[in-house]
Every structure is written in C-alpha cells, then in structure tokens.
Design an enzyme around this catalytic site. Sequence first.
Site, PDB file in Angstrom:
ATOM      1  N   LYS A  58      -0.159   8.608  -5.058  1.00 32.93           N
ATOM      2  CA  LYS A  58       0.322   7.760  -6.155  1.00 32.93           C
ATOM      3  C   LYS A  58      -0.690   7.743  -7.302  1.00 32.93           C
ATOM      4  O   LYS A  58      -0.309   7.760  -8.476  1.00 32.93           O
ATOM      5  CB  LYS A  58       0.582   6.334  -5.666  1.00 32.93           C
ATOM      6  CG  LYS A  58       1.745   6.233  -4.685  1.00 32.93           C
ATOM      7  CD  LYS A  58       1.848   4.827  -4.110  1.00 32.93           C
ATOM      8  CE  LYS A  58       2.941   4.723  -3.067  1.00 32.93           C
ATOM      9  NZ  LYS A  58       3.030   3.370  -2.480  1.00 32.93           N
ATOM     10  N   ALA A  75      -1.529   1.519  -3.794  1.00 32.17           N
ATOM     11  CA  ALA A  75      -1.577   1.102  -2.394  1.00 32.17           C
ATOM     12  C   ALA A  75      -0.334   1.573  -1.671  1.00 32.17           C
ATOM     13  O   ALA A  75       0.717   1.800  -2.285  1.00 32.17           O
ATOM     14  CB  ALA A  75      -1.697  -0.422  -2.305  1.00 32.17           C
ATOM     15  N   ASP A  76      -0.468   1.697  -0.361  1.00 32.27           N
ATOM     16  CA  ASP A  76       0.677   1.996   0.481  1.00 32.27           C
ATOM     17  C   ASP A  76       0.447   1.327   1.833  1.00 32.27           C
ATOM     18  O   ASP A  76      -0.685   1.269   2.306  1.00 32.27           O
ATOM     19  CB  ASP A  76       0.848   3.507   0.672  1.00 32.27           C
ATOM     20  CG  ASP A  76       2.219   3.828   1.232  1.00 32.27           C
ATOM     21  OD1 ASP A  76       3.173   3.889   0.442  1.00 32.27           O
ATOM     22  OD2 ASP A  76       2.338   3.979   2.461  1.00 32.27           O
ATOM     23  N   THR A  77       1.520   0.805   2.412  1.00 28.41           N
ATOM     24  CA  THR A  77       1.425   0.113   3.702  1.00 28.41           C
ATOM     25  C   THR A  77       2.422   0.719   4.671  1.00 28.41           C
ATOM     26  O   THR A  77       3.566   0.974   4.309  1.00 28.41           O
ATOM     27  CB  THR A  77       1.706  -1.395   3.522  1.00 28.41           C
ATOM     28  OG1 THR A  77       0.738  -1.947   2.618  1.00 28.41           O
ATOM     29  CG2 THR A  77       1.624  -2.137   4.850  1.00 28.41           C
ATOM     30  N   GLY A 112      -3.384   1.478   2.873  1.00 25.07           N
ATOM     31  CA  GLY A 112      -4.336   2.345   2.203  1.00 25.07           C
ATOM     32  C   GLY A 112      -4.376   1.951   0.742  1.00 25.07           C
ATOM     33  O   GLY A 112      -3.334   1.621   0.160  1.00 25.07           O
TER      34      GLY A 112
END
EC number: 3.6.1.9
Length: 192
Positions: A58, A75-77, A112
């Site tokens: 991203k 961010a990524d979850t 992350g």
Amino acid sequence: MLNNLKDYQLILASQSPRRHQMLKELGLIFEIRTKEVEEVYPGGLDTEQIPVYLSELKAKAFEEDIKSNELVITADTIVCVDDWILGKPKDREDAVKMLNALSNRSHQVISGVCLMSKEKKVSFSTTTNVHFKALSDEEIDYYIDNYKPFDKAGAYGIQEWIGFIGIDGIEGSYFNVVGLPIQRMYQELSKF
C-alpha cells in the site's frame, strides 16, 4: 507531543473509520489519501509477514508522488486461526463460516504497519491473541444482520456487540484488534 514530526504532513492511507479515530485521539493532524491496491501476497510468507507485506504494498503505491515533507502511514490487519487466514468476508455466508471457525477457540490478530517518507521506511507487525467463547447460531446471525461486519478481517469488530458478549480474553494490544497497534505506532513515530 510528537515534535519530531512537526515538519511532516502526515497521510493516513486508510479508509477505516477506526484508524481515523485512533490517530485523532493520538492528537495527530493528518490527511486521508488512499490508492487502489490489489491486496495479494506471495505464497511462502510467514503469517506475521503477510500484513507487513500488504502494508508495504500500500505504501509503495505512493512512492512516485510522495513529497519530501510527507509521511505516509499504511496498515493491514489479518485474523489467523490455525493456518487459515481470514480477510474480510465476501458475503453473509462467508461471515458465518468465519465466526463459526472463531467460536470457542483462540486466534491471532496480526497488524502490519508501514511508515514511509521520501528518505526512510519503517515497517513492523504486532500480534494479539484473542479468545472467543462458544457462539450460538442465533448470536452469529444477530451480529451479522445488525452490524454487517463485511469491512472487517475475521468478520468481527472487538469494539462492537460481538466483542462485548463473545470475547472472554485477550493477550496483547486491544487497539491492535480494533485495527491499529497504536502504542507501537506511537513508539515508532517518536523515533522516525
């Protein structure tokens, strides 16, 4: 509070209202700017590496047009139960399947985060263990019908009804489960 960032224009590359709220509560002034990114990761990554890879993917979308005074936050979850990685549910049936898989067991929520300026990139991940009680079919149906958790990894929000009645324990950061490991992010931003 984060005086080291006073020369930066912060950009949050996320449409998540929960992430927006957390950054506001942290007292940061930021702009929201998103880009379409196909969230696909290569096979062979360890589970903890997946959300970091996706957050860096991203951030990479901003590489060409980021200005020298800008700092992009991505961010990524993901939610992981056994070896099954749960993203956002495709539909109601998918959400039911995910919540049934989480019922009466523990899982991991891994976020992350990537902080990127023209000169520097810092990435990290945070893991929280979450335990659900046994969920009845009625509880799952009620939650999905009333809260429509289709924008949430694992088909649930800890801060919503299902979190109130279903989660009987967590180890680690609550805010990570909401969608952003804000304590760790604050530490990393203060060193940036």
